[in-house]
Design an enzyme around this catalytic site. Structure first.
Site, PDB file in Angstrom:
ATOM      1  N   LYS A  53      54.211 -13.188  35.070  1.00  0.00           N
ATOM      2  CA  LYS A  53      54.814 -12.911  36.377  1.00  0.00           C
ATOM      3  C   LYS A  53      56.094 -12.102  36.170  1.00  0.00           C
ATOM      4  O   LYS A  53      56.855 -12.357  35.231  1.00  0.00           O
ATOM      5  CB  LYS A  53      55.122 -14.228  37.105  1.00  0.00           C
ATOM      6  CG  LYS A  53      53.872 -14.988  37.550  1.00  0.00           C
ATOM      7  CD  LYS A  53      53.055 -14.191  38.548  1.00  0.00           C
ATOM      8  CE  LYS A  53      51.915 -14.984  39.162  1.00  0.00           C
ATOM      9  NZ  LYS A  53      50.991 -14.124  39.937  1.00  0.00           N
ATOM     10  N   HIS A  97      40.754 -20.277  36.935  1.00  0.00           N
ATOM     11  CA  HIS A  97      42.008 -19.791  37.506  1.00  0.00           C
ATOM     12  C   HIS A  97      43.026 -20.933  37.638  1.00  0.00           C
ATOM     13  O   HIS A  97      42.785 -21.884  38.377  1.00  0.00           O
ATOM     14  CB  HIS A  97      41.690 -19.203  38.884  1.00  0.00           C
ATOM     15  CG  HIS A  97      42.829 -18.584  39.596  1.00  0.00           C
ATOM     16  ND1 HIS A  97      43.224 -18.981  40.853  1.00  0.00           N
ATOM     17  CD2 HIS A  97      43.659 -17.565  39.250  1.00  0.00           C
ATOM     18  CE1 HIS A  97      44.230 -18.228  41.253  1.00  0.00           C
ATOM     19  NE2 HIS A  97      44.524 -17.365  40.307  1.00  0.00           N
TER      20      HIS A  97
HETATM   21  O1  G3P Z   1      44.881 -13.410  37.717  1.00  0.00           O
HETATM   22  C1  G3P Z   1      44.419 -13.277  38.994  1.00  0.00           C
HETATM   23  C2  G3P Z   1      45.240 -13.990  39.999  1.00  0.00           C
HETATM   24  O2  G3P Z   1      45.739 -15.147  39.426  1.00  0.00           O
HETATM   25  C3  G3P Z   1      46.362 -13.177  40.558  1.00  0.00           C
HETATM   26  O3  G3P Z   1      46.981 -13.783  41.643  1.00  0.00           O
HETATM   27  O4  G3P Z   1      48.755 -15.064  42.721  1.00  0.00           O
HETATM   28  O5  G3P Z   1      46.829 -16.251  41.746  1.00  0.00           O
HETATM   29  O6  G3P Z   1      48.512 -15.216  40.261  1.00  0.00           O
HETATM   30  P1  G3P Z   1      47.803 -15.136  41.600  1.00  0.00           P
HETATM   31 CA    CA Z   2      47.583 -15.715  38.217  1.00  0.00          CA
END
Ligand code: G3P
Ligand code: CA
Length: 247
Positions: A110, A7
């Site tokens: 996004k 991530h």
């Molecule tokens: O892709 C999963 C996760 O990244 C979604 O939340 O805010 O970390 O982009 P965020």
């Molecule tokens: Ca993300």
């Protein structure tokens, strides 16, 4: 075996969503990367989580109000540690150039501040140009963006991100298969706390992939492995590699 998807790169070892973070993930032999992309003022795609650069650089303001040249002049590493001072914001091309060893590349688009979806076609086009389209999955909390990906290429593997506050969450909890069919989803990317063994089984019976996020606790990673989750999107790729592969 669930694929280990790092991530924002290995964001506990290096500044999130930067080349050093993705390089560290490669050194851990992860199966995939997750990132976040935004369009610059001059229409180019860069990798960054927030809409603004305030938290992760020495600059201020929205990405969409800066040109790529302006963004490249900023330091996206010094906030994390002195070792990474001077780290530049990556372009999506630089990001894709690292993806050769991977099995899956998860670009999260996004939502644009003005609600436009032009980044969708750009991600698809650049992934094809760079030879990574076959391993690309595109996720978004914004269904309009995902549908724009399908208009760019109907074979794009689109993944709906959701949490309790997401607009389609209630419908999905009620009938995940119907929603997936309606929007031609390849996968669901649910917040990990919403996932059960039965939900994964139900999705799999309908041919829908499930990649929960953000899966950081040992027991949650182990449970998802046991429940045959397709992937785990994690801030702890080292721990997840150990649990999945004993690495
Ligand atoms: O892709 C999963 C996760 O990244 C979604 O939340 O805010 O970390 O982009 P965020
Ligand atoms: Ca993300």
């Amino acid at each position: 075996m669930a694929l280990v998807i790092s991530h924002r790169g290995a964001n506990r070892f290096a500044p999130e969503n930067t080349l050093p973070a993705f390089e560290k993930s490669l050194a851990l032999h992860v199966d995939g990367f997750e990132n976040d992309v935004h369009l610059t003022k001059d229409g180019l795609l860069v990798v960054c989580h927030d809409e603004t650069v305030d938290r992760t650089s020495n600059g201020t303001g929205r990405i969409c109000d800066h040109t790529l040249a302006e963004l490249r002049a900023l330091d996206f590493g010094g906030w994390f540690s002195a070792e990474f001072a001077g780290t530049k914001i990556p372009t999506i091309e630089e990001f894709f150039a690292l993806c050769d060893p991977l099995r899956v590349v998860n670009v999260e688009i996004k939502e644009a501040a003005d609600g436009t979806t032009e980044s969708a076609a750009a991600v698809v086009r650049i992934a094809k140009q760079m030879g990574v389209f076959h391993k690309l999955i595109i996720s978004s909390f914004d269904m309009n963006t995902l549908q724009a990906c399908l208009r760019a290429d109907s074979s794009t593997r689109i993944c709906y991100l959701y949490a309790p506050a997401t607009s389609l969450c209630e419908e999905i909890v009620d009938d995940p298969i119907a929603v997936a069919k309606q929007y031609h989803l390849y996968a669901y990317h649910p917040m990990v706390g919403m996932v059960t063994r039965d939900y994964i089984e139900e999705c799999h019976d309908a041919g829908i992939v499930v990649n929960p996020w953000t899966v950081n606790q040992e027991h949650a990673i182990a449970a998802l492995k046991d429940w045959n989750s397709d992937g785990v999107i994690t801030d702890c790729p080292d721990l997840a590699m150990q649990i999945m592969y004993g690495a």
